[in-house]
Design a protein around this motif. Sequence first.
Motif, PDB file in Angstrom:
ATOM      1  N   ASP A 188       0.843  -1.201   0.000  1.00  0.00           N
ATOM      2  CA  ASP A 188       0.000   0.000   0.000  1.00  0.00           C
ATOM      3  C   ASP A 188       0.879   1.252   0.000  1.00  0.00           C
ATOM      4  N   PRO A 189       0.824   2.096  -1.040  1.00  0.00           N
ATOM      5  CA  PRO A 189       1.658   3.305  -1.054  1.00  0.00           C
ATOM      6  C   PRO A 189       1.315   4.266   0.073  1.00  0.00           C
ATOM      7  N   GLY A 190       0.131   4.111   0.669  1.00  0.00           N
ATOM      8  CA  GLY A 190      -0.226   4.952   1.807  1.00  0.00           C
ATOM      9  C   GLY A 190       0.485   4.567   3.082  1.00  0.00           C
ATOM     10  N   THR A 191       1.039   3.352   3.138  1.00  0.00           N
ATOM     11  CA  THR A 191       1.813   2.925   4.309  1.00  0.00           C
ATOM     12  C   THR A 191       3.234   3.442   4.173  1.00  0.00           C
ATOM     13  N   ARG A 192       3.613   4.384   5.014  1.00  0.00           N
ATOM     14  CA  ARG A 192       4.941   5.000   4.926  1.00  0.00           C
ATOM     15  C   ARG A 192       5.854   4.594   6.078  1.00  0.00           C
ATOM     16  N   ILE A 193       5.269   4.166   7.202  1.00  0.00           N
ATOM     17  CA  ILE A 193       6.064   3.776   8.367  1.00  0.00           C
ATOM     18  C   ILE A 193       5.465   2.499   8.952  1.00  0.00           C
ATOM     19  N   VAL A 194       6.312   1.492   9.190  1.00  0.00           N
ATOM     20  CA  VAL A 194       5.909   0.293   9.918  1.00  0.00           C
ATOM     21  C   VAL A 194       6.797   0.198  11.155  1.00  0.00           C
ATOM     22  N   LYS A 196      15.223  10.340  14.911  1.00  0.00           N
ATOM     23  CA  LYS A 196      15.749   9.842  13.639  1.00  0.00           C
ATOM     24  C   LYS A 196      14.592   9.459  12.707  1.00  0.00           C
ATOM     25  N   LEU A 197      13.557   8.872  13.254  1.00  0.00           N
ATOM     26  CA  LEU A 197      12.381   8.544  12.450  1.00  0.00           C
ATOM     27  C   LEU A 197      11.784   9.811  11.850  1.00  0.00           C
ATOM     28  N   GLY A 198      11.680  10.862  12.664  1.00  0.00           N
ATOM     29  CA  GLY A 198      11.157  12.134  12.159  1.00  0.00           C
ATOM     30  C   GLY A 198      12.019  12.699  11.042  1.00  0.00           C
ATOM     31  N   GLN A 199      13.339  12.595  11.199  1.00  0.00           N
ATOM     32  CA  GLN A 199      14.253  13.094  10.165  1.00  0.00           C
ATOM     33  C   GLN A 199      14.080  12.318   8.854  1.00  0.00           C
ATOM     34  N   LEU A 200      14.003  10.982   8.966  1.00  0.00           N
ATOM     35  CA  LEU A 200      13.862  10.161   7.765  1.00  0.00           C
ATOM     36  C   LEU A 200      12.544  10.454   7.046  1.00  0.00           C
ATOM     37  N   ARG A 201      11.485  10.613   7.827  1.00  0.00           N
ATOM     38  CA  ARG A 201      10.179  10.868   7.210  1.00  0.00           C
ATOM     39  C   ARG A 201      10.121  12.260   6.598  1.00  0.00           C
ATOM     40  N   ALA A 202      10.734  13.246   7.261  1.00  0.00           N
ATOM     41  CA  ALA A 202      10.711  14.616   6.746  1.00  0.00           C
ATOM     42  C   ALA A 202      11.465  14.719   5.431  1.00  0.00           C
ATOM     43  N   GLY A 203      12.526  13.911   5.268  1.00  0.00           N
ATOM     44  CA  GLY A 203      13.293  13.947   4.033  1.00  0.00           C
ATOM     45  C   GLY A 203      12.524  13.434   2.836  1.00  0.00           C
ATOM     46  N   LEU A 257       9.067   3.652   2.215  1.00  0.00           N
ATOM     47  CA  LEU A 257       8.668   2.935   3.424  1.00  0.00           C
ATOM     48  C   LEU A 257       9.820   2.928   4.425  1.00  0.00           C
ATOM     49  N   ILE A 258       9.508   3.262   5.670  1.00  0.00           N
ATOM     50  CA  ILE A 258      10.479   3.222   6.767  1.00  0.00           C
ATOM     51  C   ILE A 258      10.027   2.132   7.728  1.00  0.00           C
ATOM     52  N   VAL A 259      10.887   1.146   7.972  1.00  0.00           N
ATOM     53  CA  VAL A 259      10.589   0.071   8.922  1.00  0.00           C
ATOM     54  C   VAL A 259      11.450   0.292  10.155  1.00  0.00           C
ATOM     55  N   VAL A 260      10.809   0.403  11.317  1.00  0.00           N
ATOM     56  CA  VAL A 260      11.519   0.714  12.559  1.00  0.00           C
ATOM     57  C   VAL A 260      11.517  -0.502  13.476  1.00  0.00           C
ATOM     58  N   THR A 273       6.619  14.234  16.312  1.00  0.00           N
ATOM     59  CA  THR A 273       6.870  12.812  16.076  1.00  0.00           C
ATOM     60  C   THR A 273       5.737  11.965  16.638  1.00  0.00           C
ATOM     61  N   TYR A 274       5.201  12.371  17.776  1.00  0.00           N
ATOM     62  CA  TYR A 274       4.077  11.641  18.368  1.00  0.00           C
ATOM     63  C   TYR A 274       2.864  11.675  17.441  1.00  0.00           C
ATOM     64  N   ARG A 275       2.611  12.840  16.861  1.00  0.00           N
ATOM     65  CA  ARG A 275       1.491  12.941  15.910  1.00  0.00           C
ATOM     66  C   ARG A 275       1.756  12.102  14.659  1.00  0.00           C
ATOM     67  N   LEU A 276       3.051  12.028  14.247  1.00  0.00           N
ATOM     68  CA  LEU A 276       3.414  11.210  13.095  1.00  0.00           C
ATOM     69  C   LEU A 276       3.093   9.737  13.355  1.00  0.00           C
ATOM     70  N   LEU A 277       3.340   9.284  14.589  1.00  0.00           N
ATOM     71  CA  LEU A 277       3.061   7.900  14.936  1.00  0.00           C
ATOM     72  C   LEU A 277       1.570   7.603  14.952  1.00  0.00           C
ATOM     73  N   GLN A 278       0.751   8.630  15.148  1.00  0.00           N
ATOM     74  CA  GLN A 278      -0.701   8.448  15.154  1.00  0.00           C
ATOM     75  C   GLN A 278      -1.316   8.602  13.762  1.00  0.00           C
ATOM     76  N   ALA A 279      -0.513   9.039  12.796  1.00  0.00           N
ATOM     77  CA  ALA A 279      -1.040   9.353  11.470  1.00  0.00           C
ATOM     78  C   ALA A 279      -1.449   8.085  10.722  1.00  0.00           C
TER      79      ALA A 279
END
Length: 458
Positions: free
Chosen positions: A24-30, A147-154, A159-162, A251-257
Motif C-alpha cells: 500500500d503506497p499509503g503505508t509509509r512507516i511500519v 531519527k524517524l522524524g528526520q527520515l520521514r521529513a526527508g 517505506l520506513i521500517v523501525v 513525532t508523536y502525531r506522526l506515529l498516530q497518522a
Amino acid sequence: MTSDDHTTLDASAPRLEVDALIDDPGTRIVVCCGSGGVGKTTTAAALGVRAAERGRKVVVLTIDPARRLAQSMGISELDNVPRQVKGVDEAAGGELHAMMLDMKRTFDEIVEGHADAERARAILENPFYQSLSAGFAGTQEYMAMEKLGQLRAGDEWDLIVVDTPPSRSALDFLDAPKRLGSFLDGKFIRVLMAPAKVGGRAGMKFLNVGMSMMTGTLSKLMGGQLLRDVQTFVAAMDTMFGGFRTRADATYRLLQAPGTAFLVVAAPERDALREAAYFVERLAAEQMPLAGLVLNRVHGSGAAQLSAERALAAAEALTEDLPDRAPEDAPNSPSHEAGSASDWASVENTENLGPDGIMDLSGGKTASRNPGGHSPAAAAHAASLSAPAAQLAAGLLRLHAERMQVLARERRTRDRFTALHPEVPVAEVAALPGDVHDLAGLRAIGERLALRPGTADD
C-alpha cells in the motif's frame, strides 16, 4: 512445506495481510514493537527485504545494539547513515537500505542543526551534555523517534521500517519523547536557567542570594563541578529547549497518522503474549494505528493428524515385549541389517492410524484393542520388527508426542490472546530449523509472514 506443516489460525481469527500492508503506497512507516527476544529485528529486516523486492524504496532503522541486522544483510557494519543492501532483487524497481541508530550522533546532529557554530561547539564539549547524550534514561528511545522524524521529513523513502528497542515496560519509546521533553522543559531546568537569563555576575549574585540553600543542596548532591557543567549546558541550550518539545509532539502525531502501522511481535509463549496484549491495549489507548500481531517461531508437524496420546500408545505397543525378543533380533545379528530397511518401511506404514484406533494394515479397517489397550494389529506388527527398529520407531513416536504437546500448548496460548482481542489480525511465522543469518533466511521469513492458510509454501 504445506500449510499442514504448521499450526493454522482458527477461521474466526482475522488474518494479517502482510503483502497488502507493505504494498500500500499509503503505508509509509511500519513500527515493529514487542518485548525482548521475540524476533523484532528479524521481522523488521524480513519486511524490509520483502517490501524492497516488491518494488518499494525501503530503509530499515534498527535500535538493537546487537549487530544481527548488519550480519544478515551482508553489511560489514551499520551506523547512523543509511547503507544500501546488496543482493536484493531490484527487478520490481525497489531498493533496500539499512541503518543502526547512533543516539549520540543523532543528538549531536540536533545540536548542530539548531545552534550556531560557536554555541554548538560549547554544547558538544560540555561534560554534562556528553553524559546526557550517551546514556541519559530515555535518550535512546527519544533519539529513535528523532531519527524517524528526520527520515520521514526527508521524503526520500517509500517505506520506513523501525525496529524498536527491547522494552520491559511496554511502550517506552512512546513515552520517551514526552519524558525527555518534560525534563528539558521542567522546573529544575528553569531554575538552572535563571542565572543565565539574568546574565553575568548579576545572574550569579541572583543565584547565590536567592537560592543559596538550593544551590548548596545541589552542590552536595551533584558536586560543585557537575553543577557548573549543568548550568553551562543549560545556558548554551536555552534557545533549543522549546524545539525538543515541539519535535517530540510532531513525532508523536506522526506515529498516530494514518500512514503509520504498528506490528506487535510476540512468541507463542504465555509471558510474551501477555505483554503483547498489554502493547495492543496501550496502542489503542494512545490512538496508535495497530496493523496486527506477528506470532513468531510457531512450531508445526507434518503428521498433525497423529495425536500425542496415540503416538505414545503406539510407542508402548512397540516396546513392551522387547526383553523377550529372540537373540537373532539383537542389533549385531546378521538378520538385523537385512531386516532394518523393510521393517522401517513397515513402521512408516503404521501411520495408517484412524481417529478411533490403529487401522488394520491389510484391510484398512479399525482394529479392536486387546486387554492391554493395544490393537491386535499393532501388537502383531510390533512382534514382527527387529528390536533396534522397534526402539527407533518408538523413540520417534515419543518425539512426535512431545512436539504435539508443544503445538497444543502454543495453540491454547494463542487462542487465549485471540479471545481477548478478536479484532486484532494475526500472522503466524513457522519456525525455521536454524538461525537467520543471510538474505535467503530473511526472504524465507518474509514468505512465511505472507503465507495464507491453505496455500503451499514451496
